[in-house]
Scaffold this motif. Structure first.
Motif, short mmCIF file in Angstrom:
data_model
loop_
_atom_site.label_atom_id
_atom_site.label_comp_id
_atom_site.label_asym_id
_atom_site.label_seq_id
_atom_site.Cartn_x
_atom_site.Cartn_y
_atom_site.Cartn_z
N ALA A 108 30.13 8.75 -32.62
CA ALA A 108 31.24 8.15 -33.23
C ALA A 108 32.06 7.48 -32.00
N LEU A 109 32.40 8.27 -30.95
CA LEU A 109 32.95 8.09 -29.60
C LEU A 109 32.39 6.64 -29.22
N LEU A 110 31.05 6.95 -28.86
CA LEU A 110 30.00 5.87 -28.63
C LEU A 110 30.20 4.69 -29.26
N HIS A 111 30.09 4.76 -30.55
CA HIS A 111 30.14 3.69 -31.64
C HIS A 111 31.46 2.74 -31.32
N LYS A 112 32.48 3.65 -31.14
CA LYS A 112 33.90 3.08 -31.06
C LYS A 112 34.09 2.52 -30.01
N HIS A 113 33.66 2.90 -28.63
CA HIS A 113 33.99 2.61 -27.42
C HIS A 113 33.19 1.68 -26.81
N LEU A 114 31.79 2.14 -26.98
CA LEU A 114 30.76 1.20 -26.30
C LEU A 114 30.27 0.17 -27.07
N TYR A 115 30.21 0.47 -28.33
CA TYR A 115 29.38 -0.81 -29.34
C TYR A 115 30.50 -0.88 -30.41
N PRO A 116 31.48 -1.41 -30.16
CA PRO A 116 32.59 -1.68 -31.03
C PRO A 116 32.28 -2.96 -32.00
N THR A 117 31.51 -4.06 -31.78
CA THR A 117 31.06 -5.12 -32.67
C THR A 117 29.84 -4.80 -33.36
N SER A 118 29.02 -3.72 -33.05
CA SER A 118 27.82 -3.42 -33.81
C SER A 118 28.16 -2.73 -35.23
N PRO A 119 27.51 -3.19 -36.21
CA PRO A 119 27.60 -2.58 -37.43
C PRO A 119 27.19 -1.18 -37.52
N THR A 120 26.04 -0.62 -36.78
CA THR A 120 25.76 0.46 -36.79
C THR A 120 25.40 0.97 -35.10
N LEU A 121 25.34 2.09 -34.72
CA LEU A 121 25.23 2.78 -33.30
C LEU A 121 23.69 2.36 -33.13
N PRO A 122 23.41 1.48 -32.12
CA PRO A 122 21.87 1.21 -31.73
C PRO A 122 21.19 2.51 -31.10
N THR A 123 19.97 2.57 -31.32
CA THR A 123 19.14 3.51 -30.76
C THR A 123 19.51 4.20 -29.29
N ARG A 124 19.66 3.28 -28.43
CA ARG A 124 20.08 3.68 -27.04
C ARG A 124 21.60 4.47 -27.17
N GLY A 125 22.27 4.14 -28.37
CA GLY A 125 23.60 4.94 -28.20
C GLY A 125 23.23 6.52 -28.76
N HIS A 126 22.27 6.35 -29.92
CA HIS A 126 21.75 7.85 -30.22
C HIS A 126 21.28 8.66 -29.06
N SER A 127 20.31 7.87 -28.30
CA SER A 127 19.65 8.54 -27.06
C SER A 127 20.79 9.16 -26.03
N LEU A 128 21.83 8.39 -25.84
CA LEU A 128 22.99 8.89 -25.00
C LEU A 128 23.69 10.15 -25.64
N ALA A 129 23.87 9.85 -26.77
CA ALA A 129 24.60 11.21 -27.54
C ALA A 129 23.72 12.29 -27.62
N GLY A 130 22.51 12.06 -27.76
CA GLY A 130 21.69 13.39 -27.64
C GLY A 130 21.68 14.20 -26.45
N LEU A 131 21.54 13.14 -25.36
CA LEU A 131 21.86 13.60 -23.87
C LEU A 131 23.09 14.39 -23.83
N LEU A 132 24.31 13.83 -24.25
CA LEU A 132 25.37 14.47 -24.14
C LEU A 132 26.00 15.70 -24.61
N SER A 133 25.03 15.64 -26.07
CA SER A 133 25.12 17.05 -26.77
C SER A 133 24.26 18.10 -26.16
N GLY A 134 23.02 17.75 -25.83
CA GLY A 134 22.34 18.74 -24.92
C GLY A 134 22.75 19.24 -23.74
N ILE A 135 23.76 18.47 -23.07
CA ILE A 135 24.37 19.21 -21.89
C ILE A 135 25.50 19.99 -22.34
#
Length: 345
Positions: free
Chosen positions: A118-145
């Motif tokens: 949600a945070l990545l979508h809001k702050h890094l990809y605000p104009t995208s209708p959905t979070l792109p795959t690279r955003g999901h990958s980054l979110a996965g990395l952060l949740s893993g840490i």
């Protein structure tokens, strides 16, 4: 006259930001209101499902990863020896820490994953209708840490309990998870419980592959056939197949790091850093065996020296067999609970 509201068919948990076909014109992921905590609640049930299906496979995996080359001929031999010598319930040795731990770990992992998306979508990809795959990958990395700081002591206790081979409790160093936790803390403190934290961080950093591939599989599986898709699966089926397949991608990329992590966690703890109050002298002597691997690099070198590159894949078969059903069940459960909490069908 207002039309009657129809039940939503869009997934509310893991898939939401990835599915334009189901989510409609979603411009932002809502992190306000009661839904912001639902990922943590659903993660508890996900952890229970994962343990129920996957723990016997995990016991065999850990034993193969940490045993001498001559002890077992393979996963089937390891399973048969375990059952023959210790009874059928031996495959659930060390299940209590992950039963409680996976409830917490999946709650933190999936809950934080939802929030990071949600945070990545809001702050890094605000104009995208959905979070792109690279955003999901980054979110996965952060949740893993994030979840590594919960997972490290839980997996440490689990690994030590799983590698106790005596069928008699009286002959084991630890009688159970609390005994193991108390003993390690008594001689080595918090740092002892967190032995293997850095190796855990290296291992769980590969969540970048898990959640990136989950998004890709979800898009492929859910796209309707009339829109050019191949499968057109519904939400539960998509969660099941994408969850199982992406978990196998994760293990294929991360498994060598798991081998190193298990070696570090089952290594000797070294000289005591505390007085060892509350435990016997015999147990203190067993607890203070010299460390073979002061660093994760030392464990990696030892695995390669003893087994060659194949050593980094010991125990992979039960792990691979476990990955699909355990994680598919976990993610179907997560999605189902998320939909129930949000009042949809």
């Amino acid at each position: 006259m207002p039309t009657e509201r129809q039940p939503s068919t869009k997934p509310l948990g893991v898939i939401l930001p990835a599915q334009p076909e189901l989510a409609g014109n979603v411009s932002r992921v809502d992190v306000s209101g009661p839904r912001s905590h639902h990922g943590f609640v659903a993660g508890v049930f996900s952890g229970i499902a994962k343990l129920s299906v996957g723990h016997p496979f995990d016991t065999i995996k850990v034993r193969l990863q940490t045993s001498p080359a001559t002890q077992f001929r393979g996963p089937v031999d390891c399973l048969l020896q375990t059952i023959r010598n210790e009874g059928p319930l031996a495959v659930y040795k060390g299940a209590t820490p992950p039963l409680l731990g996976w409830m917490v770990m999946d709650s933190v992992m999936l809950g934080s994953l939802t929030q990071y998306r949600a945070l990545l979508h809001k702050h890094l990809y605000p104009t995208s209708p959905t979070l792109p795959t690279r955003g999901h990958s980054l979110a996965g990395l952060l949740s893993g840490i994030t979840v590594s700081f919960i997972a490290a002591p839980i997996e440490h206790i689990k690994a030590r309990l799983q590698t106790q081979y005596s069928p008699l409790k009286s002959e084991r160093l630890y009688s159970g998870p609390w005994s193991c936790t108390r003993s390690i803390y008594a001689t080595h403190g918090i740092r002892g419980l967190y032995r293997g934290l850095f190796a855990t961080l290296l291992f769980r950093a590969w969540f970048v592959a898990w959640w990136g591939s989950y998004d890709l599989f979800s898009k492929i599986l859910v796209k309707p056939k009339e829109n050019g898709g191949w499968f057109g699966l519904g939400v539960p089926a998509t969660s099941f197949w994408a969850g199982g397949l992406s978990a196998q991608v994760f293990w294929c990329t991360s498994y060598p790091w798991d081998v190193v992590k298990q070696r570090v966690m089952t290594d000797g703890l070294g000289p005591a850093t505390r007085a060892g109050k509350g435990i016997g002298g015999k147990q203190i002597r067993a607890m203070t065996v010299d460390r073979k691997f002061p660093r994760w690099k030392d464990a990696a070198k030892a695995v390669h020296k003893e087994f060659g590159w194949k050593g980094f894949w010991r125990g992979f078969t039960p792990c691979f067999l476990r990955a699909f059903p355990a994680n598919a069940a976990a993610l179907v459960t997560f999605e189902g609970v998320m939909r129930g909490l949000n009042g949809t069908t």
